[in-house]
Scaffold this active site. Structure first.
Site, PDB file in Angstrom:
ATOM      1  N   LYS A 290      46.734  28.677  48.310  1.00 55.28           N
ATOM      2  CA  LYS A 290      45.555  28.920  49.148  1.00 55.28           C
ATOM      3  C   LYS A 290      45.464  27.862  50.253  1.00 55.28           C
ATOM      4  O   LYS A 290      45.143  28.170  51.397  1.00 55.28           O
ATOM      5  CB  LYS A 290      44.285  28.895  48.274  1.00 55.28           C
ATOM      6  CG  LYS A 290      44.151  30.138  47.419  1.00 55.28           C
ATOM      7  CD  LYS A 290      43.121  30.018  46.318  1.00 55.28           C
ATOM      8  CE  LYS A 290      43.206  31.230  45.405  1.00 55.28           C
ATOM      9  NZ  LYS A 290      42.420  31.101  44.168  1.00 55.28           N
TER      10      LYS A 290
ATOM     11  N   GLN B  83      37.853  27.633  41.405  1.00 60.69           N
ATOM     12  CA  GLN B  83      39.035  28.211  40.766  1.00 60.69           C
ATOM     13  C   GLN B  83      38.756  28.442  39.271  1.00 60.69           C
ATOM     14  O   GLN B  83      38.390  27.527  38.546  1.00 60.69           O
ATOM     15  CB  GLN B  83      40.233  27.258  40.953  1.00 60.69           C
ATOM     16  CG  GLN B  83      41.552  27.800  40.448  1.00 60.69           C
ATOM     17  CD  GLN B  83      42.032  29.038  41.214  1.00 60.69           C
ATOM     18  OE1 GLN B  83      41.964  29.102  42.434  1.00 60.69           O
ATOM     19  NE2 GLN B  83      42.499  30.031  40.480  1.00 60.69           N
TER      20      GLN B  83
ATOM     21  N   ASP C 230      34.729  34.284  46.915  1.00 64.16           N
ATOM     22  CA  ASP C 230      35.314  35.145  45.882  1.00 64.16           C
ATOM     23  C   ASP C 230      34.444  36.368  45.568  1.00 64.16           C
ATOM     24  O   ASP C 230      34.827  37.212  44.766  1.00 64.16           O
ATOM     25  CB  ASP C 230      35.462  34.318  44.595  1.00 64.16           C
ATOM     26  CG  ASP C 230      36.895  34.266  44.127  1.00 64.16           C
ATOM     27  OD1 ASP C 230      37.726  34.968  44.714  1.00 64.16           O
ATOM     28  OD2 ASP C 230      37.167  33.530  43.171  1.00 64.16           O
TER      29      ASP C 230
END
Ligand SMILES: NC(=O)c1ccc[n+]([C@@H]2O[C@H](COP(=O)([O-])OP(=O)(O)OC[C@H]3O[C@@H](n4cnc5c(N)ncnc54)[C@H](OP(=O)(O)O)[C@@H]3O)[C@@H](O)[C@H]2O)c1
Length: 280
Positions: free
Chosen positions: A51, A95, A118
């Protein structure tokens, strides 16, 4: 035909790069994504590093926040709260999975819906289910963009999704329902799974079980989208048995080279969306 995630994800990344240049010229700002990583989960380390690299290439500022495995829930909550209040941070991604002693819901709650890279906050989930403008989780958005790029009919299609996680299966069910597919969401307690998958025009496998979906489980000409990433000694394989299915499907995604590449591209796209929702 093989669905090429590299081609489609590259197009998205190119668009993001152009968008970043427009933003820099118009707002004199650089869009930024903060990634919070707690602990040293080896898969997470790889994802986070991918990422970071993708952000760099697109011109997005990447802010890496690495915290010790032993960090308390409160410490992680406070860190995310700090990022949420920081005007220089446009998007936040925590994460997952977090270490077992941390309740992820208490951490995700701290992310404002318009910084939610997200798409996992309650507000974004609710908006998606109401078919309102929202930040959509990256992997399911990637699946839809792959189908659209290859002009695979979504409107009216019968879709079987294997896996009901909040990250993949459930949001994909909502996205495809909003696009007029008829979706059957399957999971480990689903009875007569083969009967459902065999009737589907599109089968999406997102269960984390190597080569689970076999040729005798799908109809001739079906589209198979393989979201699975399973690390075996022999390498990475998906949830679908590609070698068996390739001759029976009209389209299939490979692993690697399919959905995984799309997830990172969609994350960059979501960062831009977050920027614009804060800079109208
Ligand atoms: N390509 C990407 O970028 C990307 C992103 C995220 C995840 N993934 C991969 O996608 C896979 C799924 O990830 P996830 O996070 O969604 O997984 P997850 O949270 O572990 O959920 C797995 C789901 O699969 C269901 N399931 C398990 N075995 C099944 C079976 N035999 N038949 C039908 N359903 C079954 C489970 O049912 P229950 O709910 O009943 O337990 C659950 O709903 C993994 O391989 C993961 O690495 C890839």
């Amino acid at each position: 035909m093989i669905i090429d995630g590299k081609v489609v994800s590259s197009l998205i990344k190119e668009n993001v790069k152009k968008e970043v240049e427009t933003i820099k010229a118009k707002y004199n700002k650089t869009p930024s994504l903060a990634v919070v990583l707690v602990g040293e989960n080896p898969a997470s380390l790889v994802y986070v590093s991918n990422k970071e690299k993708a952000c760099e290439k697109a011109g997005i500022k990447s802010i890496m926040v690495k915290m010790d495995e032993s960090s308390s829930e409160e410490e992680v909550v406070l860190k995310v709260r700090e990022l949420a209040q920081d005007e220089n941070v446009n998007a936040i991604l925590v994460q997952l999975p977090l270490p077992g002693h941390i309740n992820k819901d208490n951490v995700l709650k701290e992310i404002p819906f318009n910084k939610d890279a997200d798409g996992l906050t309650h507000e974004n989930v609710a908006r998606l289910s109401l078919n309102e403008e929202s930040i959509v989780p990256c992997t399911p958005m990637g699946v839809v963009d792959l189908l659209k790029y290859y002009n695979i009919p979504i409107d009216g299609a019968n879709v079987a999704i294997l896996g009901r996680s909040i990250l993949v299966g459930k949001p994909l069910q909502m996205l495809l329902t909003n696009l007029n597919s008829t979706v059957t969401l399957c999971h480990s307690k689903t009875k007569n799974l083969n009967e459902i998958t065999k009737k589907a025009d599109i089968v999406v496998a997102a269960i984390g079980s190597p080569k689970f979906l076999k040729a005798d489980m799908v109809k001739e000409g079906a589209v198979v989208v393989d979201v699975g990433i399973n690390r075996l000694e022999s390498g990475i394989v998906g949830d679908a048995d590609f070698d068996e299915l390739i001759n029976k499907c009209s389209y299939i995604t490979p692993v690697p080279g399919g959905c995984g590449l799309m997830t990172v591209a969609e994350l960059l796209n979501n960062t831009i969306k977050c920027f614009y929702s804060q800079n109208k």
